[in-house]
Design an enzyme around this catalytic site. Structure first.
Site, PDB file in Angstrom:
ATOM      1  N   THR A  93       0.830  -1.203   0.000  1.00 15.86           N
ATOM      2  CA  THR A  93       0.000   0.000   0.000  1.00 15.86           C
ATOM      3  C   THR A  93       0.865   1.255   0.000  1.00 15.86           C
ATOM      4  O   THR A  93       2.035   1.224   0.402  1.00 15.86           O
ATOM      5  CB  THR A  93      -0.905   0.079   1.242  1.00 15.86           C
ATOM      6  OG1 THR A  93      -0.097   0.420   2.391  1.00 15.86           O
ATOM      7  CG2 THR A  93      -1.639  -1.216   1.502  1.00 15.86           C
ATOM      8  N   ASP A  94       0.284   2.355  -0.419  1.00 14.95           N
ATOM      9  CA  ASP A  94       0.915   3.644  -0.159  1.00 14.95           C
ATOM     10  C   ASP A  94       0.846   3.901   1.348  1.00 14.95           C
ATOM     11  O   ASP A  94       0.193   3.173   2.101  1.00 14.95           O
ATOM     12  CB  ASP A  94       0.220   4.744  -0.971  1.00 14.95           C
ATOM     13  CG  ASP A  94       1.177   5.853  -1.358  1.00 14.95           C
ATOM     14  OD1 ASP A  94       2.115   6.147  -0.577  1.00 14.95           O
ATOM     15  OD2 ASP A  94       1.000   6.450  -2.434  1.00 14.95           O
ATOM     16  N   TRP A  95       1.489   4.967   1.789  1.00 12.74           N
ATOM     17  CA  TRP A  95       1.742   5.141   3.222  1.00 12.74           C
ATOM     18  C   TRP A  95       0.521   5.696   3.964  1.00 12.74           C
ATOM     19  O   TRP A  95      -0.090   6.660   3.541  1.00 12.74           O
ATOM     20  CB  TRP A  95       2.935   6.078   3.404  1.00 12.74           C
ATOM     21  CG  TRP A  95       4.271   5.401   3.514  1.00 12.74           C
ATOM     22  CD1 TRP A  95       5.259   5.727   4.396  1.00 12.74           C
ATOM     23  CD2 TRP A  95       4.803   4.313   2.733  1.00 12.74           C
ATOM     24  NE1 TRP A  95       6.357   4.894   4.221  1.00 12.74           N
ATOM     25  CE2 TRP A  95       6.096   4.019   3.211  1.00 12.74           C
ATOM     26  CE3 TRP A  95       4.298   3.529   1.691  1.00 12.74           C
ATOM     27  CZ2 TRP A  95       6.895   2.998   2.688  1.00 12.74           C
ATOM     28  CZ3 TRP A  95       5.087   2.514   1.155  1.00 12.74           C
ATOM     29  CH2 TRP A  95       6.367   2.263   1.656  1.00 12.74           C
TER      30      TRP A  95
END
Length: 639
Positions: free
Chosen positions: A354-356
């Site tokens: 995932t992105d952060w």
């Protein structure tokens, strides 16, 4: 002209593309503390300290056999720790103990704590000290993981781009790394060989300090000109971006992931460019990704190129693909995107991260930055974790809560077999990178590799070559060095003095040189990071515009504008004597091109619209579709 000796790319990459090569293998490593054991004449590292040769410690065994053996020895807690990657701070002296920090990244956790308390061994780095201190920290951390953890699983260090001349918040400080034009500039140059050379040189610099995973390339298409992240892309054309992506990934990874590779996490699947009104989904004011031109598949083309060259990892974006799937939820929560499209249609079996910050809110000095859980805001943190894993994702970026995964398994809501499938992908990558066999870097060679003079020259040359000549009224350019009285604005007068006589008033000058940046107008938000993003209109307004036009009226003026987004500059273009665009360039680079020491070599990888009305009227998902653009995609003059 700046003379640059091209540094050869790796043998694997060269073999793939038929280029001359010089294999730069892994450096001689600093030895760790785990003693070398011998079994039947074979020397091995006893990572689990049991006094015998395990399959996962045996370099002669196939990777899958080694993964199987290790996975069987891991506890659920250890498997869960693999599934998280978060930022880590690096002390200035290279030590690993937790020390107080100040400034914007004071909240960044200590890696040693996360190893001890949560069994984590993936970290990404933001602000770092000198390369020498970074290498020291890296080796010390790897020794700790080797000597003091139960199974000796090495850590993987990841980084956002570090090799661009840039003020973009997604480009980490170069800090003696070579400084190239931004990716948008590589798109302007359009040379696959140069893009591969860039990737290979930055690969060497990364490996010298222990960075083994690149949180890039960013292959989103810049079809919405107001989006703040355009400078990290290769432009708005899918085929150009696909060519650049192939070369970029091959330069970092080689034809096959191995001990010479830096793994690429290509982002942001399935294309983050078509944000409604350009509002970025890092923040709650986003309005989702929209496809008024029914052009969803166009944004997949660069990812198909990344799959062709076996990108090691994929990162989905935060946005919600409105109306494209069975539910309007963010990409990492979206099973139709991750399992349906990425896993089943494209048969992708690499790591998906995932992105952060999708799980937990961040408290930034008393201001809450909500988790980017768009479409599932009402779910609990535990339910968000489950939905992401159920979607088919392997790893959580910017989070450190593996205990939730453990709770879900123990509560019967997830199976350990499902966790094993993600742990397997993450372990496989570590084995393929050679981290289990030799995770250390040679600290004595850091200074020879990071900031190598030939690498620095190659980066500086790219800044010049990416510059794009848009207007040359009466063939005013190149200027004759040493003969003119020059008035400069937004240029270092000391550097300009090397090219002519610098005067303090435009009325005294033969020529003016003006450097500009694409305008932006921050969105009103209590979140500091949101105000740093370059949102909003693309044209100059009010007193700033008046001041620019007054200078252009007073004296013949050469204008250089930095394009991190496509500026709207019809009046400036009309009145400038010469107009250049740059994509991350020093004053010296710009002046070398203006005065003919180097030639502009770029062609616009994005069109420049003629008005904000044209920007607002175009479709977010369609490339180069504004009405009567001031400069079309691909435009560029030369001399």
């Amino acid at each position: 002209m700046l003379a640059v000796k091209l540094i050869p790319v790796t043998a694997l990459v060269a073999a793939t593309l038929g280029l001359a090569s010089c294999n730069q293998g892994a450096s001689n490593a600093t030895p760790g503390s785990v003693g070398q054991k011998t079994a039947d004449g074979y020397s091995y590292r006893d990572l689990n300290k049991n006094g015998k040769l395990d399959v996962y410690e045996d370099t002669r065994q196939p990777v899958e056999a080694r993964v199987d053996d290790l996975l069987k020895q891991m506890t659920l807690d250890e498997k869960a720790g693999l599934l998280f990657i978060n930022g880590a701070k690096v002390n200035d002296d290279g030590s690993i103990e937790d020390k107080p920090a100040t400034g914007m990244f004071a909240f960044v956790p200590n890696a040693l704590k996360l190893v001890k308390q949560q069994h984590m061994n993936h970290f990404n780095l933001w602000i770092v000290p000198s390369p020498a201190s970074l290498a020291k920290w890296y080796n010390t951390m790897q020794r700790y993981l080797q000597d003091s953890t139960r199974l000796g699983i090495p850590m993987t260090i990841a980084s956002d781009p570090r090799n661009h001349f840039s003020s973009n918040i997604f480009a980490m400080s170069a800090n003696t790394f070579s400084q190239w034009c931004e990716p948008l500039g590589l798109g302007a140059i359009g040379d696959s060989t140069l893009t591969m050379q860039f990737a290979d040189i930055s690969r060497r610099e990364y490996m010298a300090v222990g960075i083994r995973e690149a949180l890039h390339p960013q292959v989103d298409l810049a079809t919405e000109p107001r989006w703040p992240r355009i400078s990290g892309t290769f432009g708005e054309d899918a085929q150009l971006t696909a060519r650049m992506a192939r070369a970029y990934i091959l330069g970092y990874q080689g034809a096959k992931l191995d001990s010479n590779s830096v793994a690429c996490m290509t982002k942001h699947f399935s294309g983050g460019g078509p944000q409604k009104e350009g509002l970025d989904p890092h923040f709650p004011f986003q309005k989702g990704q929209v496809y008024p031109g029914k052009n969803f598949k166009y944004h997949l083309i660069p990812f198909e190129a990344a799959f062709d060259v076996h990108t090691a990892a994929i990162m989905p974006y935060y946005g919600v693909p409105m109306g494209q799937t069975s539910e309007d939820v963010g990409f990492s929560f979206n099973k139709d995107i991750i399992t349906g499209l990425l896993r089943n249609t494209y048969h992708y079996d690499g790591v998906v991260c995932t992105d952060w910050g999708l799980l937990t809110d961040a408290n930034m000095g008393g201001v809450v930055w909500p988790a980017r859980a768009w479409g599932v805001e009402k779910l609990s943190t535990e339910d968000r974790v489950k939905k992401i894993i159920d979607a088919g994702v392997d790893q959580f970026g910017g989070e450190n809560c593996p205990e939730i995964v453990v709770q879900l398994v123990k509560g019967g809501r997830l199976t350990e077999a499902r966790i094993d499938s993600s742990a397997r992908r993450l372990l496989r990558q570590k084995f393929e990178l050679g981290l289990f066999d030799n995770p250390f870097v040679d600290e004595s060679k850091v200074g020879q590799i990071v900031g190598n003079p030939e690498s620095l020259k190659a980066g500086e040359a790219s800044q010049r070559r990416a510059m794009t000549l848009l207007k040359n009224d009466g063939k005013a350019l190149p200027l004759a060095p040493g003969k003119l009285k020059i008035y400069v604005r937004n240029v270092d007068p000391k550097i300009a003095a090397q090219y002519g006589t610098v005067v303090d008033q435009p009325e005294k000058a033969d020529i003016a040189i003006l450097r500009l940046k694409t305008p932006f107008y921050p969105v009103e938000s209590p979140i500091m990071m949101a105000r740093m993003f370059h949102h909003g209109d693309l044209d100059f307004k009010g007193k700033q515009k008046d001041s620019i036009l007054q200078l252009l009226k007073t004296v013949p003026t050469i204008v250089d504008i930095y394009l991190d987004r496509p500026a709207v500059i019809p009046e400036i273009s009309a009145k400038a004597k010469g107009l250049l665009a740059d994509f991350g360039a020093s004053d010296a680079a710009v002046l070398d091109v203006i005065f003919g020491k180097d030639k502009p070599g770029g062609h616009l990888p994005i069109e420049l619209p003629s008005s904000m009305n044209a920007v607002r009227a175009q479709k977010e998902d369609v490339p180069y579709d504004s009405r009567n653009p001031l400069y079309k995609f691909g435009y560029g003059l030369s001399y």
